[in-house]
Scaffold this active site. Structure first.
Site, mmCIF file in Angstrom:
data_model
loop_
_atom_site.group_PDB
_atom_site.id
_atom_site.type_symbol
_atom_site.label_atom_id
_atom_site.label_comp_id
_atom_site.label_asym_id
_atom_site.label_seq_id
_atom_site.Cartn_x
_atom_site.Cartn_y
_atom_site.Cartn_z
ATOM 1 N N TYR A 144 0.851 -1.192 0.000
ATOM 2 C CA TYR A 144 0.000 0.000 0.000
ATOM 3 C C TYR A 144 0.884 1.238 0.000
ATOM 4 O O TYR A 144 1.823 1.334 0.793
ATOM 5 C CB TYR A 144 -0.895 -0.008 1.241
ATOM 6 C CG TYR A 144 -1.838 1.181 1.337
ATOM 7 C CD1 TYR A 144 -2.907 1.319 0.443
ATOM 8 C CD2 TYR A 144 -1.667 2.157 2.318
ATOM 9 C CE1 TYR A 144 -3.780 2.399 0.536
ATOM 10 C CE2 TYR A 144 -2.544 3.234 2.421
ATOM 11 C CZ TYR A 144 -3.597 3.355 1.532
ATOM 12 O OH TYR A 144 -4.452 4.421 1.635
ATOM 13 N N ASP A 239 9.228 2.703 0.050
ATOM 14 C CA ASP A 239 8.158 3.363 0.791
ATOM 15 C C ASP A 239 8.352 3.006 2.257
ATOM 16 O O ASP A 239 7.965 1.924 2.709
ATOM 17 C CB ASP A 239 6.797 2.907 0.265
ATOM 18 C CG ASP A 239 5.648 3.507 1.071
ATOM 19 O OD1 ASP A 239 5.922 4.153 2.103
ATOM 20 O OD2 ASP A 239 4.492 3.321 0.671
ATOM 21 N N LYS A 267 3.780 8.794 8.981
ATOM 22 C CA LYS A 267 3.598 8.179 10.300
ATOM 23 C C LYS A 267 4.590 8.702 11.355
ATOM 24 O O LYS A 267 4.460 9.829 11.788
ATOM 25 C CB LYS A 267 3.589 6.655 10.158
ATOM 26 C CG LYS A 267 2.441 6.251 9.201
ATOM 27 C CD LYS A 267 2.064 4.814 9.134
ATOM 28 C CE LYS A 267 0.747 4.679 8.386
ATOM 29 N NZ LYS A 267 0.787 4.016 7.109
#
Ligand SMILES: *Cc1c(COP(=O)(O)O)cnc(C)c1O
Length: 430
Positions: A144, A239, A267
């Site tokens: 994702y 990522d 995050k």
């Protein structure tokens, strides 16, 4: 535990917010029931609208690596807020957090701050396309990279949970530029690259996958990607929105010693405020506006409150590097404890773990890619496990396609309580 007030709040939310939530994974669609509304959080605990205390293994989906309401982060946000909340002009704080990030992360000279992981990955891909002059990208099924169009091609996480692997609204035109490979299968990636000679701008990968449960890379997989990219002048994008500043101060690049060309963050880097970032060597970052022609911008990018929170978080992590090994040890303790109680049942299971990321799959076979993760998620075992743990006051992600995150505020008593809960619940998993 009672969840009357949460259910009432959810009913009210559903009237004015689609599905009652502002991000689909928060709804309990995959496990059934109503989501829990939070009142506040401190350290390793959540306190919900009904006054229940829960041990939190989501930690805002990763950012709260030191626990909720960390005093340094709170202090930074509160003191900066008094100076103003947004200027749309440069501040010294942006250079401070950029310098610290560049110092902590290997192979990067410059970093650009944005507002989310989605934005970071979307911008990284545009930069790779602008830099190489090529249009196609390769991503892995089950990885994702946020909700931008190019990535919603059979994406993992939310999209899988909700059974819409190809979201309506993503055009055919966009879809045809995204090539899908199997995670942990270097031969498959090689075949795709060779079939698309001189057309692939970048390979984007979660160097440790966390959006189909936790799936570490097989030995040689990341090295294989590096070699393949070098041989074909393709940019390798790690990522590290989930893994950056979590698995090591320098992320997976440092932990597994593999070099990426562009790295994305989110995050942890925002300390709980909306922050994303992407970074690379100066030569690549020089293609970005206003230095170069690749356009990318943001009204609230580098927002002072967000930068203050992120800077406080990175400073704390940089100064207390033993946090990373302490988190690893706690996660290993939890793994061993849960494995022991699950071994005592006849229920087949697999636990995947690396650093402070861990996931439990009710599967007889190893979970190494999207196919095996999806197979493990069929049936009701995870649902039963989730609701059983919740009843015992343990909050894990409401989907089998999510990793659990540990935070350093968790004590060994909390971990023991989690293992005891797991033992109770495991007996209900016929
Ligand atoms: C969470 C996540 C994203 C998206 O970040 P948002 O801040 O939710 O947009 C991208 N990539 C990975 C690996 C993630 O875990």
């Amino acid at each position: 535990m009672l969840y009357q007030r949460s259910s009432a709040l959810f009913a009210a939310a559903k009237k004015v917010i689609p599905g009652g939530v502002n991000s689909p994974v928060r709804a309990f669609t995959a496990v059934g029931g109503d989501p829990i509304f939070v009142e506040k959080a401190k350290g390793a605990y959540l306190y919900d609208a009904d006054g229940n205390q829960l041990i939190d293994y989501i930690n805002s989906w990763g950012p709260m690596i030191l626990g909720h309401a960390h005093p340094d982060v709170l202090e930074a946000v509160i003191s900066y807020a008094k100076k103003g909340t947004s200027f749309g002009m440069p501040t010294e704080l942006e250079t401070k957090i950029a310098s610290l990030a560049v110092e902590m992360v290997p192979n990067i000279d410059k970093i650009r701050f944005v507002n989310s992981g989605t934005e970071a990955c979307m911008s990284a891909v545009r930069l790779a396309r602008g830099y190489t002059g090529r249009e196609k990208i390769i991503k892995f099924a089950g990885c994702y990279h946020g909700h931008s169009d190019s990535f919603l091609i059979q994406a993992g996480s939310g999209a899988v949970t909700f059974g819409t692997p190809n979201s309506p609204g993503v055009t055919q035109g966009t879809a045809q530029d995204t090539l899908l490979a199997r995670y942990n299968d270097i031969d498959h990636v090689t075949t795709i690259v060779e079939a698309n000679k001189d057309a692939v701008a970048c390979i984007i990968v979660e160097p440790v996958a966390g959006n189909m449960g936790c799936i570490p890379p097989k030995e040689g997989f990341l090295e294989g990607l590096r070699a393949l990219c070098d041989a074909h002048d393709i940019l390798l994008i790690f990522d590290e929105v989930m893994t950056g500043f979590r698995l090591a101060p320098g992320g997976v690049q440092e932990l597994l010693n593999v070099r990426a060309d562009i790295v994305t963050f989110g995050k942890v880097i925002g300390g709980g405020l909306p922050v994303g970032a992407f970074a690379a060597k100066a030569e690549i970052m020089g293609h970005l506006a206003p230095e170069g022609p690749v356009y990318q911008a943001g009204t609230l990018s580098g927002n002072p409150l967000a930068m203050a929170a992120g800077f406080a978080m990175l400073t704390a992590l940089n100064n207390e590097r033993e946090v990373f090994s302490s988190l690893s040890q706690k996660t290993e303790y939890l793994h061993k404890g849960m494995a022991k109680v699950l071994d005592a049942t006849s229920r087949p299971y697999t636990i995947n773990r690396i650093g402070s990321m861990i996931s439990v799959h009710f599967s007889e076979t190893p979970v190494t890619d999207f196919e095996t993760a999806a197979k493990a998620a069929t049936g009701d075992a995870f649902k039963t496990f989730f609701h059983g743990m919740l009843k015992e006051g343990i909050y894990i992600a409401p989907s089998a396609f999510e990793t659990w995150f540990l935070c350093d505020a968790l004590t060994y008593d909390d971990l023991d309580a989690t293992i005891v809960a797991c033992e109770k619940v495991s007996k209900t998993l016929a």
